[in-house]
Design a protein around this motif. Structure first.
Motif, PDB file in Angstrom:
ATOM      1  N   VAL A 141      37.549  24.901  -5.119  1.00  0.00           N
ATOM      2  CA  VAL A 141      36.797  26.135  -4.907  1.00  0.00           C
ATOM      3  C   VAL A 141      37.355  26.880  -3.701  1.00  0.00           C
ATOM      4  O   VAL A 141      37.456  26.319  -2.608  1.00  0.00           O
ATOM      5  CB  VAL A 141      35.296  25.835  -4.705  1.00  0.00           C
ATOM      6  N   LEU A 142      37.722  28.150  -3.904  1.00  0.00           N
ATOM      7  CA  LEU A 142      38.249  28.988  -2.833  1.00  0.00           C
ATOM      8  C   LEU A 142      37.174  29.875  -2.229  1.00  0.00           C
ATOM      9  O   LEU A 142      37.273  30.266  -1.061  1.00  0.00           O
ATOM     10  CB  LEU A 142      39.393  29.843  -3.363  1.00  0.00           C
ATOM     11  N   SER A 143      36.170  30.227  -3.005  1.00  0.00           N
ATOM     12  CA  SER A 143      35.036  30.997  -2.492  1.00  0.00           C
ATOM     13  C   SER A 143      33.866  30.821  -3.445  1.00  0.00           C
ATOM     14  O   SER A 143      34.052  30.538  -4.630  1.00  0.00           O
ATOM     15  CB  SER A 143      35.388  32.484  -2.348  1.00  0.00           C
ATOM     16  N   SER A 159      31.098  23.861  -3.274  1.00  0.00           N
ATOM     17  CA  SER A 159      31.173  25.103  -2.520  1.00  0.00           C
ATOM     18  C   SER A 159      32.584  25.249  -1.962  1.00  0.00           C
ATOM     19  O   SER A 159      33.455  24.408  -2.219  1.00  0.00           O
ATOM     20  CB  SER A 159      30.115  25.137  -1.416  1.00  0.00           C
ATOM     21  N   VAL A 160      32.798  26.284  -1.184  1.00  0.00           N
ATOM     22  CA  VAL A 160      34.133  26.601  -0.698  1.00  0.00           C
ATOM     23  C   VAL A 160      34.760  25.409   0.022  1.00  0.00           C
ATOM     24  O   VAL A 160      34.089  24.675   0.748  1.00  0.00           O
ATOM     25  CB  VAL A 160      34.077  27.829   0.233  1.00  0.00           C
ATOM     26  N   ASN A 161      36.035  25.194  -0.217  1.00  0.00           N
ATOM     27  CA  ASN A 161      36.845  24.111   0.359  1.00  0.00           C
ATOM     28  C   ASN A 161      36.514  22.736  -0.214  1.00  0.00           C
ATOM     29  O   ASN A 161      37.060  21.731   0.249  1.00  0.00           O
ATOM     30  CB  ASN A 161      36.735  24.062   1.888  1.00  0.00           C
ATOM     31  N   GLN A 162      35.655  22.676  -1.206  1.00  0.00           N
ATOM     32  CA  GLN A 162      35.374  21.405  -1.858  1.00  0.00           C
ATOM     33  C   GLN A 162      36.084  21.347  -3.212  1.00  0.00           C
ATOM     34  O   GLN A 162      36.460  22.371  -3.786  1.00  0.00           O
ATOM     35  CB  GLN A 162      33.872  21.203  -2.049  1.00  0.00           C
ATOM     36  N   ALA A 187      43.049  20.102  -0.628  1.00  0.00           N
ATOM     37  CA  ALA A 187      44.157  19.529   0.141  1.00  0.00           C
ATOM     38  C   ALA A 187      44.356  20.232   1.477  1.00  0.00           C
ATOM     39  O   ALA A 187      44.689  19.600   2.480  1.00  0.00           O
ATOM     40  CB  ALA A 187      45.443  19.589  -0.686  1.00  0.00           C
ATOM     41  N   THR A 188      44.141  21.545   1.506  1.00  0.00           N
ATOM     42  CA  THR A 188      44.316  22.309   2.747  1.00  0.00           C
ATOM     43  C   THR A 188      43.122  23.227   2.929  1.00  0.00           C
ATOM     44  O   THR A 188      43.139  24.379   2.453  1.00  0.00           O
ATOM     45  CB  THR A 188      45.619  23.135   2.709  1.00  0.00           C
ATOM     46  N   PRO A 189      42.067  22.779   3.592  1.00  0.00           N
ATOM     47  CA  PRO A 189      40.888  23.637   3.795  1.00  0.00           C
ATOM     48  C   PRO A 189      41.249  24.915   4.546  1.00  0.00           C
ATOM     49  O   PRO A 189      42.037  24.898   5.499  1.00  0.00           O
ATOM     50  CB  PRO A 189      39.941  22.749   4.615  1.00  0.00           C
ATOM     51  N   ALA A 190      40.665  26.027   4.116  1.00  0.00           N
ATOM     52  CA  ALA A 190      40.952  27.327   4.723  1.00  0.00           C
ATOM     53  C   ALA A 190      39.764  27.780   5.557  1.00  0.00           C
ATOM     54  O   ALA A 190      38.614  27.447   5.273  1.00  0.00           O
ATOM     55  CB  ALA A 190      41.243  28.363   3.639  1.00  0.00           C
ATOM     56  N   LEU A 191      40.056  28.561   6.593  1.00  0.00           N
ATOM     57  CA  LEU A 191      38.993  29.153   7.393  1.00  0.00           C
ATOM     58  C   LEU A 191      38.209  30.149   6.549  1.00  0.00           C
ATOM     59  O   LEU A 191      38.794  30.978   5.840  1.00  0.00           O
ATOM     60  CB  LEU A 191      39.578  29.864   8.615  1.00  0.00           C
ATOM     61  N   VAL A 192      36.897  30.060   6.613  1.00  0.00           N
ATOM     62  CA  VAL A 192      36.064  30.967   5.822  1.00  0.00           C
ATOM     63  C   VAL A 192      35.164  31.823   6.699  1.00  0.00           C
ATOM     64  O   VAL A 192      34.573  32.785   6.217  1.00  0.00           O
ATOM     65  CB  VAL A 192      35.210  30.186   4.803  1.00  0.00           C
ATOM     66  N   ALA A 193      35.029  31.500   7.966  1.00  0.00           N
ATOM     67  CA  ALA A 193      34.210  32.317   8.865  1.00  0.00           C
ATOM     68  C   ALA A 193      34.868  33.676   9.064  1.00  0.00           C
ATOM     69  O   ALA A 193      36.095  33.778   9.120  1.00  0.00           O
ATOM     70  CB  ALA A 193      34.034  31.612  10.205  1.00  0.00           C
ATOM     71  N   SER A 216      43.916  22.486  22.892  1.00  0.00           N
ATOM     72  CA  SER A 216      44.131  23.760  22.208  1.00  0.00           C
ATOM     73  C   SER A 216      44.491  23.445  20.759  1.00  0.00           C
ATOM     74  O   SER A 216      45.523  22.835  20.473  1.00  0.00           O
ATOM     75  CB  SER A 216      45.266  24.546  22.871  1.00  0.00           C
ATOM     76  N   LEU A 217      43.607  23.865  19.843  1.00  0.00           N
ATOM     77  CA  LEU A 217      43.766  23.525  18.417  1.00  0.00           C
ATOM     78  C   LEU A 217      43.894  24.791  17.571  1.00  0.00           C
ATOM     79  O   LEU A 217      43.476  24.820  16.419  1.00  0.00           O
ATOM     80  CB  LEU A 217      42.562  22.700  17.951  1.00  0.00           C
ATOM     81  N   THR A 218      44.495  25.815  18.146  1.00  0.00           N
ATOM     82  CA  THR A 218      44.532  27.122  17.486  1.00  0.00           C
ATOM     83  C   THR A 218      45.391  27.120  16.222  1.00  0.00           C
ATOM     84  O   THR A 218      45.048  27.758  15.221  1.00  0.00           O
ATOM     85  CB  THR A 218      45.081  28.185  18.456  1.00  0.00           C
ATOM     86  N   HIS A 219      46.504  26.403  16.236  1.00  0.00           N
ATOM     87  CA  HIS A 219      47.478  26.510  15.147  1.00  0.00           C
ATOM     88  C   HIS A 219      47.415  25.342  14.161  1.00  0.00           C
ATOM     89  O   HIS A 219      48.143  25.341  13.173  1.00  0.00           O
ATOM     90  CB  HIS A 219      48.892  26.605  15.726  1.00  0.00           C
ATOM     91  N   GLU A 220      46.566  24.366  14.397  1.00  0.00           N
ATOM     92  CA  GLU A 220      46.499  23.209  13.508  1.00  0.00           C
ATOM     93  C   GLU A 220      45.538  23.462  12.339  1.00  0.00           C
ATOM     94  O   GLU A 220      44.583  24.226  12.460  1.00  0.00           O
ATOM     95  CB  GLU A 220      46.019  21.968  14.279  1.00  0.00           C
ATOM     96  N   GLY A 221      45.822  22.799  11.227  1.00  0.00           N
ATOM     97  CA  GLY A 221      44.898  22.815  10.112  1.00  0.00           C
ATOM     98  C   GLY A 221      43.711  21.913  10.395  1.00  0.00           C
ATOM     99  O   GLY A 221      43.670  21.193  11.407  1.00  0.00           O
ATOM    100  N   LEU A 222      42.735  21.921   9.503  1.00  0.00           N
ATOM    101  CA  LEU A 222      41.509  21.155   9.745  1.00  0.00           C
ATOM    102  C   LEU A 222      41.790  19.671   9.934  1.00  0.00           C
ATOM    103  O   LEU A 222      41.282  19.047  10.877  1.00  0.00           O
ATOM    104  CB  LEU A 222      40.530  21.353   8.589  1.00  0.00           C
ATOM    105  N   TYR A 223      42.599  19.086   9.067  1.00  0.00           N
ATOM    106  CA  TYR A 223      42.838  17.646   9.161  1.00  0.00           C
ATOM    107  C   TYR A 223      43.603  17.288  10.437  1.00  0.00           C
ATOM    108  O   TYR A 223      43.349  16.238  11.050  1.00  0.00           O
ATOM    109  CB  TYR A 223      43.581  17.147   7.921  1.00  0.00           C
ATOM    110  N   GLU A 224      44.536  18.164  10.843  1.00  0.00           N
ATOM    111  CA  GLU A 224      45.242  17.909  12.097  1.00  0.00           C
ATOM    112  C   GLU A 224      44.279  17.996  13.286  1.00  0.00           C
ATOM    113  O   GLU A 224      44.343  17.179  14.218  1.00  0.00           O
ATOM    114  CB  GLU A 224      46.381  18.919  12.284  1.00  0.00           C
ATOM    115  N   LYS A 225      43.363  18.968  13.251  1.00  0.00           N
ATOM    116  CA  LYS A 225      42.349  19.066  14.303  1.00  0.00           C
ATOM    117  C   LYS A 225      41.522  17.788  14.380  1.00  0.00           C
ATOM    118  O   LYS A 225      41.263  17.250  15.470  1.00  0.00           O
ATOM    119  CB  LYS A 225      41.428  20.262  14.031  1.00  0.00           C
ATOM    120  N   LEU A 226      41.089  17.308  13.229  1.00  0.00           N
ATOM    121  CA  LEU A 226      40.262  16.098  13.208  1.00  0.00           C
ATOM    122  C   LEU A 226      41.030  14.892  13.729  1.00  0.00           C
ATOM    123  O   LEU A 226      40.472  14.049  14.454  1.00  0.00           O
ATOM    124  CB  LEU A 226      39.765  15.840  11.785  1.00  0.00           C
ATOM    125  N   ASN A 227      42.303  14.787  13.364  1.00  0.00           N
ATOM    126  CA  ASN A 227      43.105  13.652  13.857  1.00  0.00           C
ATOM    127  C   ASN A 227      43.211  13.671  15.378  1.00  0.00           C
ATOM    128  O   ASN A 227      43.083  12.626  16.040  1.00  0.00           O
ATOM    129  CB  ASN A 227      44.501  13.687  13.234  1.00  0.00           C
TER     130      ASN A 227
END
Length: 367
Positions: A233-235, A260-263, A280-286, A331-342
Protein backbone atom coordinates in the motif's frame (compact mmCIF):
# COMPACT_ATOMS: atom_id res chain seq x y z
CA UNK A 1 -0.01 25.44 -32.10
CA UNK A 2 -1.91 22.15 -32.28
CA UNK A 3 -5.65 22.38 -32.84
CA UNK A 4 -6.71 19.78 -30.29
CA UNK A 5 -10.39 20.68 -30.63
CA UNK A 6 -10.34 19.26 -34.17
CA UNK A 7 -8.30 16.12 -33.42
CA UNK A 8 -9.54 12.88 -34.96
CA UNK A 9 -8.38 9.29 -34.46
CA UNK A 10 -5.50 9.65 -36.94
CA UNK A 11 -4.30 12.90 -35.33
CA UNK A 12 -3.92 11.23 -31.95
CA UNK A 13 -2.05 8.33 -33.52
CA UNK A 14 0.41 10.71 -35.19
CA UNK A 15 0.94 12.81 -32.04
CA UNK A 16 4.26 11.69 -30.57
CA UNK A 17 3.53 13.11 -27.11
CA UNK A 18 0.15 11.33 -27.05
CA UNK A 19 1.87 8.03 -27.88
CA UNK A 20 4.46 8.68 -25.17
CA UNK A 21 1.68 9.38 -22.67
CA UNK A 22 -0.12 6.12 -23.44
CA UNK A 23 3.16 4.26 -22.95
CA UNK A 24 3.88 6.08 -19.67
CA UNK A 25 6.75 8.33 -20.86
CA UNK A 26 5.15 11.75 -21.36
CA UNK A 27 6.02 14.75 -19.21
CA UNK A 28 2.53 16.18 -19.86
CA UNK A 29 0.52 13.53 -18.04
CA UNK A 30 -1.89 16.01 -16.43
CA UNK A 31 -2.76 17.46 -19.86
CA UNK A 32 -3.71 14.11 -21.38
CA UNK A 33 -5.49 12.90 -18.25
CA UNK A 34 -7.89 15.83 -18.38
CA UNK A 35 -8.17 15.94 -22.19
CA UNK A 36 -11.54 14.07 -22.42
CA UNK A 37 -13.15 16.51 -19.97
CA UNK A 38 -11.79 19.61 -21.72
CA UNK A 39 -12.54 18.34 -25.26
CA UNK A 40 -15.65 16.16 -24.89
CA UNK A 41 -16.30 16.05 -28.63
CA UNK A 42 -12.95 14.28 -29.13
CA UNK A 43 -13.54 11.81 -26.28
CA UNK A 44 -14.47 8.79 -28.44
CA UNK A 45 -11.56 9.30 -30.85
CA UNK A 46 -9.26 9.83 -27.85
CA UNK A 47 -10.27 6.53 -26.24
CA UNK A 48 -10.06 4.59 -29.51
CA UNK A 49 -6.59 5.98 -30.24
CA UNK A 50 -5.45 5.21 -26.70
CA UNK A 51 -6.54 1.57 -27.05
CA UNK A 52 -4.90 1.33 -30.48
CA UNK A 53 -1.53 2.75 -29.35
CA UNK A 54 -1.55 0.66 -26.19
CA UNK A 55 -2.16 -2.55 -28.08
CA UNK A 56 0.27 -1.69 -30.88
CA UNK A 57 3.02 -0.88 -28.38
CA UNK A 58 2.88 -4.37 -26.91
CA UNK A 59 3.07 -6.42 -30.09
CA UNK A 60 6.00 -8.87 -29.86
CA UNK A 61 7.20 -8.73 -33.49
CA UNK A 62 7.06 -5.24 -34.98
CA UNK A 63 6.93 -5.14 -38.78
CA UNK A 64 9.96 -3.68 -40.50
CA UNK A 65 10.09 -1.56 -43.63
CA UNK A 66 10.85 -4.51 -45.99
CA UNK A 67 7.85 -6.50 -44.74
CA UNK A 68 5.54 -3.49 -45.06
CA UNK A 69 6.77 -2.73 -48.59
CA UNK A 70 6.29 -6.36 -49.70
CA UNK A 71 2.73 -6.36 -48.38
CA UNK A 72 2.02 -3.03 -50.10
CA UNK A 73 3.31 -4.38 -53.42
CA UNK A 74 1.16 -7.50 -53.13
CA UNK A 75 -1.85 -5.34 -52.31
CA UNK A 76 -1.26 -3.06 -55.28
CA UNK A 77 -0.74 -5.94 -57.69
CA UNK A 78 -4.07 -7.45 -56.67
CA UNK A 79 -5.81 -4.08 -56.85
CA UNK A 80 -4.45 -3.35 -60.34
CA UNK A 81 -5.33 -6.84 -61.59
CA UNK A 82 -8.88 -6.47 -60.30
CA UNK A 83 -9.15 -3.04 -61.88
CA UNK A 84 -7.99 -4.14 -65.37
CA UNK A 85 -9.48 -7.64 -65.58
CA UNK A 86 -12.32 -7.67 -68.18
CA UNK A 87 -15.76 -8.55 -66.88
CA UNK A 88 -17.74 -11.38 -68.55
CA UNK A 89 -20.10 -10.34 -71.36
CA UNK A 90 -19.71 -7.80 -74.13
CA UNK A 91 -16.34 -6.09 -74.34
CA UNK A 92 -16.31 -2.98 -72.18
CA UNK A 93 -15.48 0.48 -73.47
CA UNK A 94 -11.77 1.26 -73.39
CA UNK A 95 -10.54 2.13 -69.92
CA UNK A 96 -7.51 4.32 -69.35
CA UNK A 97 -5.07 2.79 -66.84
CA UNK A 98 -4.03 5.29 -64.21
CA UNK A 99 -0.72 3.63 -63.29
CA UNK A 100 -1.34 2.83 -59.63
CA UNK A 101 2.30 2.34 -58.79
CA UNK A 102 3.21 5.76 -60.18
CA UNK A 103 0.38 7.64 -58.48
CA UNK A 104 1.79 8.96 -55.19
CA UNK A 105 -1.53 9.66 -53.50
CA UNK A 106 -2.90 6.19 -54.20
CA UNK A 107 0.38 4.61 -53.11
CA UNK A 108 0.19 6.38 -49.75
CA UNK A 109 -3.45 5.51 -49.25
CA UNK A 110 -2.84 1.87 -50.08
CA UNK A 111 0.25 1.75 -47.86
CA UNK A 112 -1.69 3.24 -44.96
CA UNK A 113 -4.48 0.72 -45.43
CA UNK A 114 -2.06 -2.20 -45.45
CA UNK A 115 -0.11 -0.94 -42.42
CA UNK A 116 -3.29 -0.41 -40.39
CA UNK A 117 -4.61 -3.78 -41.49
CA UNK A 118 -1.39 -5.56 -40.58
CA UNK A 119 -1.23 -3.79 -37.23
CA UNK A 120 -4.79 -4.76 -36.37
CA UNK A 121 -4.04 -8.32 -37.53
CA UNK A 122 -0.99 -8.47 -35.28
CA UNK A 123 -2.93 -7.10 -32.32
CA UNK A 124 -5.65 -9.69 -32.87
CA UNK A 125 -3.05 -12.42 -33.20
CA UNK A 126 -1.40 -11.33 -29.96
CA UNK A 127 -4.71 -11.30 -28.10
CA UNK A 128 -5.54 -14.79 -29.41
CA UNK A 129 -2.17 -16.17 -28.33
CA UNK A 130 -2.08 -14.40 -24.93
CA UNK A 131 -2.08 -16.73 -21.93
CA UNK A 132 -5.51 -17.45 -20.52
CA UNK A 133 -4.26 -18.01 -16.98
CA UNK A 134 -6.21 -15.14 -15.43
CA UNK A 135 -8.21 -15.56 -12.19
CA UNK A 136 -11.76 -16.79 -12.51
CA UNK A 137 -14.42 -14.28 -13.51
CA UNK A 138 -17.28 -15.17 -11.17
CA UNK A 139 -19.55 -12.41 -12.43
CA UNK A 140 -19.32 -13.64 -16.04
CA UNK A 141 -18.52 -10.12 -17.28
CA UNK A 142 -17.46 -9.26 -20.83
CA UNK A 143 -13.81 -8.35 -20.40
CA UNK A 144 -11.08 -6.54 -22.32
CA UNK A 145 -7.72 -8.28 -22.06
CA UNK A 146 -4.40 -6.43 -22.17
CA UNK A 147 -1.13 -8.37 -22.09
CA UNK A 148 2.16 -6.54 -21.73
CA UNK A 149 4.58 -8.50 -23.89
CA UNK A 150 7.06 -5.64 -24.07
CA UNK A 151 10.06 -4.94 -21.85
CA UNK A 152 8.57 -1.72 -20.48
CA UNK A 153 5.59 -0.91 -18.31
CA UNK A 154 2.44 0.32 -20.04
CA UNK A 155 -0.24 2.59 -18.67
CA UNK A 156 -3.95 1.80 -18.87
CA UNK A 157 -6.86 4.12 -18.10
CA UNK A 158 -10.05 2.35 -17.00
CA UNK A 159 -13.53 3.65 -17.69
CA UNK A 160 -13.90 5.12 -14.18
CA UNK A 161 -10.69 7.16 -14.52
CA UNK A 162 -8.55 4.79 -12.46
CA UNK A 163 -5.09 4.13 -13.90
CA UNK A 164 -3.04 0.93 -13.99
CA UNK A 165 0.67 0.68 -14.73
CA UNK A 166 1.03 -2.87 -16.05
CA UNK A 167 4.49 -4.39 -15.74
CA UNK A 168 6.17 -6.64 -18.35
CA UNK A 169 4.94 -10.25 -18.62
CA UNK A 170 1.69 -9.25 -16.91
CA UNK A 171 -1.92 -9.46 -18.00
CA UNK A 172 -5.02 -7.55 -16.90
CA UNK A 173 -8.65 -8.24 -17.74
CA UNK A 174 -11.26 -5.55 -17.10
CA UNK A 175 -14.68 -4.44 -18.37
CA UNK A 176 -14.74 -1.82 -21.10
CA UNK A 177 -17.20 -0.01 -18.82
CA UNK A 178 -17.91 -0.78 -15.18
CA UNK A 179 -21.52 -1.71 -14.47
CA UNK A 180 -23.34 -3.19 -11.51
CA UNK A 181 -22.44 -2.59 -7.87
CA UNK A 182 -18.68 -3.21 -7.98
CA UNK A 183 -15.57 -2.62 -10.10
CA UNK A 184 -13.77 -5.91 -10.78
CA UNK A 185 -10.44 -6.41 -12.57
CA UNK A 186 -8.41 -9.61 -12.91
CA UNK A 187 -4.61 -9.64 -12.75
CA UNK A 188 -1.93 -12.18 -13.54
CA UNK A 189 1.41 -10.48 -12.92
CA UNK A 190 2.34 -7.12 -11.38
CA UNK A 191 0.65 -3.74 -11.60
CA UNK A 192 0.48 -0.39 -9.81
CA UNK A 193 -3.13 0.71 -9.29
CA UNK A 194 -4.21 4.32 -8.72
CA UNK A 195 -7.89 3.92 -8.01
CA UNK A 196 -10.22 6.85 -8.46
CA UNK A 197 -12.36 7.28 -5.38
CA UNK A 198 -16.01 6.43 -5.88
CA UNK A 199 -19.05 4.87 -4.30
CA UNK A 200 -18.44 1.43 -5.85
CA UNK A 201 -15.77 -0.83 -4.32
CA UNK A 202 -12.81 -1.65 -6.55
CA UNK A 203 -11.56 -5.26 -6.42
CA UNK A 204 -8.39 -6.74 -7.89
CA UNK A 205 -8.77 -10.52 -8.28
CA UNK A 206 -5.64 -12.67 -8.37
CA UNK A 207 -5.05 -16.35 -7.79
CA UNK A 208 -6.38 -17.09 -4.29
CA UNK A 209 -6.51 -13.43 -3.20
CA UNK A 210 -8.76 -10.38 -3.56
CA UNK A 211 -7.68 -6.79 -2.85
CA UNK A 212 -10.56 -4.39 -2.14
CA UNK A 213 -10.28 -0.57 -2.06
CA UNK A 214 -12.37 2.57 -2.41
CA UNK A 215 -9.65 4.95 -3.56
CA UNK A 216 -5.90 4.61 -3.08
CA UNK A 217 -2.56 3.64 -4.64
CA UNK A 218 -1.15 0.15 -4.21
CA UNK A 219 0.97 -2.48 -5.97
CA UNK A 220 -0.16 -6.06 -6.53
CA UNK A 221 2.35 -8.72 -7.55
CA UNK A 222 0.80 -12.11 -8.31
CA UNK A 223 2.54 -14.07 -11.05
CA UNK A 224 1.10 -17.52 -11.62
CA UNK A 225 4.51 -19.23 -11.31
CA UNK A 226 5.47 -17.49 -8.05
CA UNK A 227 4.76 -19.30 -4.76
CA UNK A 228 3.77 -16.01 -3.09
CA UNK A 229 1.64 -13.01 -3.98
CA UNK A 230 2.02 -9.58 -2.38
CA UNK A 231 0.11 -6.34 -1.95
CA UNK A 232 1.94 -3.13 -0.98
CA UNK A 233 0.00 0.00 0.00
CA UNK A 234 1.40 3.38 -1.08
CA UNK A 235 -1.50 5.50 0.18
CA UNK A 236 -4.89 5.01 1.77
CA UNK A 237 -6.16 1.65 2.99
CA UNK A 238 -7.03 -1.68 1.39
CA UNK A 239 -8.43 -4.96 2.60
CA UNK A 240 -6.91 -8.22 1.40
CA UNK A 241 -8.75 -11.50 1.76
CA UNK A 242 -9.23 -14.92 0.28
CA UNK A 243 -12.24 -15.21 -2.06
CA UNK A 244 -15.46 -16.25 -0.37
CA UNK A 245 -16.93 -19.46 -1.83
CA UNK A 246 -19.77 -18.64 -4.22
CA UNK A 247 -21.89 -21.40 -2.65
CA UNK A 248 -22.01 -19.61 0.72
CA UNK A 249 -23.07 -16.01 0.01
CA UNK A 250 -24.79 -15.80 3.38
CA UNK A 251 -21.42 -16.07 5.13
CA UNK A 252 -20.46 -12.47 5.90
CA UNK A 253 -17.20 -13.31 7.67
CA UNK A 254 -14.09 -12.67 5.60
CA UNK A 255 -10.68 -14.07 6.50
CA UNK A 256 -8.48 -11.11 5.62
CA UNK A 257 -6.29 -8.18 6.59
CA UNK A 258 -6.63 -4.40 6.67
CA UNK A 259 -3.55 -2.63 5.28
CA UNK A 260 -2.65 1.04 5.51
CA UNK A 261 0.18 3.03 3.98
CA UNK A 262 3.63 1.36 4.10
CA UNK A 263 2.09 -1.98 5.04
CA UNK A 264 2.04 -5.10 2.88
CA UNK A 265 0.36 -8.48 2.71
CA UNK A 266 1.96 -11.77 1.67
CA UNK A 267 -0.18 -14.65 0.43
CA UNK A 268 1.49 -18.08 0.47
CA UNK A 269 -0.27 -20.10 -2.20
CA UNK A 270 0.78 -23.56 -1.04
CA UNK A 271 -0.78 -23.22 2.42
CA UNK A 272 -3.26 -20.40 1.77
CA UNK A 273 -1.87 -18.14 4.51
CA UNK A 274 -2.19 -14.34 4.56
CA UNK A 275 0.30 -12.41 6.70
CA UNK A 276 0.79 -8.69 7.27
CA UNK A 277 4.21 -7.03 7.17
CA UNK A 278 5.82 -3.78 6.00
CA UNK A 279 6.88 -2.72 2.51
CA UNK A 280 10.53 -3.16 1.57
CA UNK A 281 11.25 0.58 1.66
CA UNK A 282 8.80 2.57 3.82
CA UNK A 283 8.23 6.11 2.52
CA UNK A 284 7.67 9.30 4.46
CA UNK A 285 3.98 10.15 4.50
CA UNK A 286 3.85 13.15 6.83
CA UNK A 287 3.35 16.48 5.02
CA UNK A 288 6.66 18.22 4.30
CA UNK A 289 5.70 21.22 6.42
CA UNK A 290 5.55 19.13 9.59
CA UNK A 291 8.21 16.51 8.89
CA UNK A 292 10.88 16.35 11.59
CA UNK A 293 14.49 16.97 10.59
CA UNK A 294 15.60 13.75 12.32
CA UNK A 295 18.50 15.67 13.85
CA UNK A 296 18.70 14.97 17.59
CA UNK A 297 20.81 16.15 20.52
CA UNK A 298 20.24 14.32 23.80
CA UNK A 299 16.67 13.58 22.74
CA UNK A 300 14.66 10.95 24.66
CA UNK A 301 14.35 7.81 22.57
CA UNK A 302 10.62 7.69 23.23
CA UNK A 303 10.19 11.10 21.55
CA UNK A 304 12.23 9.97 18.51
CA UNK A 305 10.16 6.80 18.12
CA UNK A 306 6.93 8.76 18.29
CA UNK A 307 8.22 11.08 15.55
CA UNK A 308 9.10 8.10 13.37
CA UNK A 309 5.65 6.63 13.92
CA UNK A 310 4.02 9.88 12.79
CA UNK A 311 6.37 10.45 9.84
CA UNK A 312 5.92 6.95 8.37
CA UNK A 313 2.38 6.20 9.62
CA UNK A 314 3.60 2.85 10.98
CA UNK A 315 2.69 1.78 14.54
CA UNK A 316 5.78 1.42 16.75
CA UNK A 317 5.30 -0.53 19.97
CA UNK A 318 7.79 -0.13 22.82
CA UNK A 319 7.93 -0.07 26.61
CA UNK A 320 8.36 3.60 27.54
CA UNK A 321 9.58 2.67 31.01
CA UNK A 322 12.35 0.50 29.59
CA UNK A 323 13.74 3.45 27.58
CA UNK A 324 12.99 6.19 30.11
CA UNK A 325 16.64 7.13 30.72
CA UNK A 326 17.79 6.60 27.12
CA UNK A 327 18.77 9.78 25.26
CA UNK A 328 20.11 9.89 21.72
CA UNK A 329 22.41 12.27 19.85
CA UNK A 330 22.35 11.51 16.13
CA UNK A 331 21.61 12.92 12.68
CA UNK A 332 19.27 10.59 10.77
CA UNK A 333 18.22 12.92 7.96
CA UNK A 334 19.35 10.81 4.99
CA UNK A 335 18.70 7.27 6.25
CA UNK A 336 15.69 5.15 5.44
CA UNK A 337 13.40 3.90 8.19
CA UNK A 338 15.17 0.58 8.71
CA UNK A 339 18.59 2.26 8.81
CA UNK A 340 17.25 4.73 11.40
CA UNK A 341 15.95 1.87 13.52
CA UNK A 342 19.26 -0.01 13.30
CA UNK A 343 21.19 3.06 14.49
CA UNK A 344 18.75 3.79 17.32
CA UNK A 345 18.65 0.18 18.49
CA UNK A 346 22.43 -0.09 18.48
CA UNK A 347 22.73 3.10 20.55
CA UNK A 348 20.08 1.92 23.02
CA UNK A 349 21.17 -1.74 23.24
CA UNK A 350 17.81 -2.74 21.81
CA UNK A 351 16.41 -4.69 18.86
CA UNK A 352 13.31 -4.53 16.70
CA UNK A 353 11.12 -6.92 14.78
CA UNK A 354 8.17 -6.55 12.43
CA UNK A 355 4.98 -8.20 13.63
CA UNK A 356 1.56 -7.89 12.01
CA UNK A 357 2.56 -4.78 10.08
CA UNK A 358 3.93 -3.04 13.17
CA UNK A 359 7.41 -2.40 14.58
CA UNK A 360 8.05 -3.84 18.02
CA UNK A 361 11.16 -2.59 19.88
CA UNK A 362 12.52 -4.34 22.95
CA UNK A 363 15.55 -3.62 25.09
CA UNK A 364 18.08 -6.35 25.63
CA UNK A 365 18.25 -7.66 29.17
CA UNK A 366 15.42 -5.45 30.45
CA UNK A 367 13.11 -7.21 32.90
Amino acid sequence: MKQYETYQFEDFIRDEDFRDWVQGHSSHEAFWLTFPERFPEQRDAFRQAELFVRAASTRPDPLGEPEIRREVERFLEKAEAAFTQPAPGPPPAPVRRIGLLRHRALWQAAAAAVVVGLTVWQIGKQADSAPASVPNNPAGEELVRTTNSSQHSIRLVLSDGSTVVLQPKSQLQYPSRFTGNTRNVYLNGEALFSVKRGTLPFRVHTEGMVTRVLGTRFVVRAFEADPKATVQVLSGKVSVYKPRPVSTPENKEVNGLILSVNQAAIYEKSVGNLTKTLVATPALVAPKVIRPRFDYTEEPLSVILQELETAYAIPIQFDAQAFQACRITASLTHEGLYEKLNILCKAASASYEITDGQIVISRKGYK
